[in-house]
Design an enzyme around this catalytic site. Structure first.
Site, short mmCIF file in Angstrom:
data_model
loop_
_atom_site.label_atom_id
_atom_site.label_comp_id
_atom_site.label_asym_id
_atom_site.label_seq_id
_atom_site.Cartn_x
_atom_site.Cartn_y
_atom_site.Cartn_z
N LYS A 261 0.84 -1.21 0.00
CA LYS A 261 0.00 0.00 0.00
C LYS A 261 0.87 1.25 0.00
O LYS A 261 1.68 1.45 0.89
CB LYS A 261 -0.92 0.01 1.23
CG LYS A 261 -1.70 1.33 1.41
CD LYS A 261 -2.65 1.29 2.61
CE LYS A 261 -3.27 2.67 2.86
NZ LYS A 261 -4.18 2.68 4.02
N ASP A 266 -2.51 10.28 3.91
CA ASP A 266 -3.92 9.91 4.02
C ASP A 266 -4.64 10.89 4.94
O ASP A 266 -4.60 10.78 6.16
CB ASP A 266 -4.03 8.48 4.57
CG ASP A 266 -5.48 8.01 4.67
OD1 ASP A 266 -6.37 8.71 4.13
OD2 ASP A 266 -5.71 6.94 5.28
N LYS A 273 -10.23 12.82 8.23
CA LYS A 273 -9.85 12.29 9.55
C LYS A 273 -9.85 13.42 10.58
O LYS A 273 -9.59 14.57 10.24
CB LYS A 273 -8.41 11.75 9.48
CG LYS A 273 -8.25 10.43 8.77
CD LYS A 273 -6.79 9.97 8.84
CE LYS A 273 -6.59 8.67 8.08
NZ LYS A 273 -7.33 7.53 8.67
N ASP A 284 1.60 6.17 5.63
CA ASP A 284 0.61 5.27 5.03
C ASP A 284 1.14 4.61 3.75
O ASP A 284 0.40 3.90 3.07
CB ASP A 284 -0.69 6.05 4.76
CG ASP A 284 -1.93 5.18 4.92
OD1 ASP A 284 -1.82 4.09 5.51
OD2 ASP A 284 -3.00 5.59 4.43
N ASP A 343 -12.12 7.39 3.39
CA ASP A 343 -10.96 7.09 4.24
C ASP A 343 -10.61 5.59 4.21
O ASP A 343 -9.57 5.18 4.71
CB ASP A 343 -11.23 7.55 5.68
CG ASP A 343 -9.96 7.65 6.50
OD1 ASP A 343 -8.86 7.59 5.91
OD2 ASP A 343 -10.06 7.78 7.73
N GLU A 345 -9.47 4.01 1.80
CA GLU A 345 -8.89 4.11 0.47
C GLU A 345 -7.87 3.00 0.19
O GLU A 345 -7.66 2.62 -0.96
CB GLU A 345 -8.23 5.48 0.28
CG GLU A 345 -6.79 5.63 0.82
CD GLU A 345 -6.66 5.43 2.34
OE1 GLU A 345 -7.66 5.59 3.04
OE2 GLU A 345 -5.55 5.12 2.80
N ARG A 347 -7.84 -0.22 0.83
CA ARG A 347 -8.39 -1.44 0.23
C ARG A 347 -8.77 -1.21 -1.24
O ARG A 347 -8.78 -2.16 -2.03
CB ARG A 347 -9.58 -1.93 1.05
CG ARG A 347 -10.80 -1.06 1.01
CD ARG A 347 -11.77 -1.35 2.14
NE ARG A 347 -11.25 -0.91 3.43
CZ ARG A 347 -11.89 -1.08 4.58
NH1 ARG A 347 -13.07 -1.69 4.63
NH2 ARG A 347 -11.36 -0.63 5.71
#
Ligand code: BES
Ligand code: MN
Ligand code: ZN
Length: 498
Positions: A261, A266, A273, A284, A343, A345, A347
């Site tokens: 990933k 993020d 968030k 991230d 959020d 994102e 996956r």
């Protein structure tokens, strides 16, 4: 860092310092330390004021060969303990020696102290601890870097230990070279490290034995990686997609796939968030950095194996063109996905990368991702969560985890939750109808939809990838978690035995 091993007496060390591991009632060390040192040592440890359990380290000076030499006594557990104990001791020693501005030292082998003739895990773990601790991130500090500890010599009486260290030290050093690079990438601030920067870095810093393919936004859309494109759409820093291939066994069709990933920041997107949760979100892309490191390590060590890595890179941020909750997007696999939370994102981009990974019919697909805050709620940040669709893989990964000292715990691909990611309007939705509860599991179930039942391991490193407090071995901030674990896992179970 330089690692060497010699059969000699500590007395004959030419390094800045000598480190001697001891424990209570230790027999004479004359055979490894030499007469002068052993006499002094016995005097000290038999003195009434000397306490073994006070602290791990103490030091004194001695005149040896007409020079003043600093000698450190390292307090070992009397009974041999687990690798973590020696990694921690190694890290502690490295911190102390660095603070004392020691540039080189000789270490009496732990195997000699324990009279161990076969299992050389003590020295291995101890040196890993030293190497972890020597990392620091100062590229953005204006003051010059502190002086570095750069030379360790192991002293032993055992020819076989010397042969073992001589045979393995290059691999340890390569491993930490890439662990450090990955930690640097993760620590680099998100105004600098965006998708293009990461891709350019990889293009310029890969082992020549790797084939590097980098797709820009246009390629990503053309190829149909529309989930990657959707997540990347909010930012001026446009997405990239990296494919790395290492063909270490050209005549063999078997191959392994790794997916990492790569969200360079993020913010959560429109489902923004809360402030505090954003502090560490430059990290991230830790999975992406790990995938890069593992590939380069495999190439540097010339493993007899074929590996492909898929690294989607995006910045998940608010913007006029950003995806919205409610958007439906067609994934690379053809399955449609309703984005119910921008959020979630990770996956989304992993879904496209995982599906692409199935195209080479790999023996196994492994993904590594800072995927869910729920993994931290479940397991804390010392331990990664993992999932697998094959029982035997779980056992294999857990065994390597214990060996390398990177903790993992398996969570179930619980079928009862499988319908919680089915959407009313599309095939799938990216948030579970259970909301945050069981969030690590629903994320894993979502990913499972894209691996076509190939043998698969999903490693959620949201906790251990980046630490705000200081871990005794991994330190703070980026840890490089997962690199040693997955490299050793792949090497042990997928590299051809020469
Ligand atoms: N990158 C985060 C997960 C994360 C959280 C990693 C904390 C490291 C530390 C991920 O993209 C995320 O935001 N996940 C959401 C999913 C939810 C919206 C379904 C989460 O965990 O809250
Ligand atoms: Mn997120
Ligand atoms: Zn994320």
């Amino acid at each position: 860092m330089k690692i060497s091993c010699h059969k000699k007496l500590a007395l004959d060390s030419r390094k800045d310092a000598i480190v001697i591991p001891i424990y209570k009632n230790i027999p004479s060390l004359v055979g490894i330390a030499g007469r002068e040192i052993d006499d002094e040592l016995q005097k000290i440890i038999s003195a009434a004021y000397f306490r073994f359990d006070d602290k791990e380290l103490c030091s004194f000076y001695m005149e040896l060969n007409k020079k003043l030499k600093k000698i450190y006594l390292l307090n070992l557990p009397k009974e041999p303990a687990s690798g973590d104990v020696y990694r921690e001791l190694g890290a502690k020693l490295a911190h102390t020696l660095s603070a004392d501005k020691i540039g080189s030292f000789s270490l009496v082998a732990l195997e000699d102290i324990y009279n161990e003739k076969k299992d050389y895990g003590y020295s291995t773990s101890f040196l890993e601890g030293v190497l972890f601790a020597l990392y620091s991130f100062d590229s953005f500090k204006t003051k010059p870097q502190a002086q570095r500890l750069e030379d360790v010599e192991i002293i032993t009486t055992q020819a076989k230990l010397k042969a073992y260290i001589d045979a393995n030290s290059a691999e340890w050093l390569d491993t930490f070279k890439y662990v450090y690079t990955a930690r640097d990438l993760v620590n680099t601030p998100p105004n600098v490290l965006n998708p293009a920067y990461f891709a350019d870095f990889v293009a310029a810093n890969c082992d020549p034995k790797l084939k590097v393919t980098i797709w820009n936004e246009e390629d990503i859309n053309k190829e149909g990686l529309l989930l990657v494109a959707a997540v990347g759409n909010g930012s001026h820093n446009r997405p990239r997609f990296i494919k790395l291939s290492y063909i270490g066994e050209p005549k063999e069709p078997k191959n392994v796939a790794i997916v990492g990933k790569g969200v360079t920041f993020d913010s959560g997107g429109s489902n923004l968030k809360p402030s505090a949760s954003m502090d560490t979100m430059k990290a991230d892309m830790s999975g992406a950095a790990a995938a890069y490191a593992i590939m380069n390590l495999a190439a540097a060590r010339e493993l007899p194996i074929n590996i492909h890595a898929y690294i989607p890179l995006v910045e998940n941020i608010i913007g006029g063109n950003a995806m919205r909750p409610g958007d439906i997007i067609k994934s690379y696999s053809g399955k449609t996905v309703e984005v119910l939370n921008t959020d979630a994102e990770g996956r989304l981009i992993l879904a496209d990368a995982l599906y692409m990974a199935t195209k080479t019919s790999p023996e196994i697909i492994i993904d590594i991702a800072t995927l869910t805050g729920a993994a931290i709620i479940a397991l804390g940040d010392d331990c990664a969560a993992f999932f697998s669709n094959r029982k035997f893989l779980s056992k294999q990964l857990a065994d390597i985890s214990a060996k390398v000292g990177e903790a993992v715990w398996e969570l179930p691909l619980f079928e009862a939750y499988a319908d919680k990611i089915k959407s009313k309007n599309a095939d799938l939705q990216n948030r579970s109808t259970l909301g945050r509860s069981g969030g690590t599991i629903s994320a894993a179930l979502f990913l499972r939809e894209f691996v076509e039942n190939y043998p698969w391991i999903h490693l959620d490193i949201a906790g251990p990838a980046y630490l705000e407090r200081k871990h005794p071995v991994f330190g703070s901030n980026a840890t490089g978690f997962g690199i040693r674990l997955l490299y050793q896992f792949i090497k042990t179970h997928y590299a051809s035995k020469a």
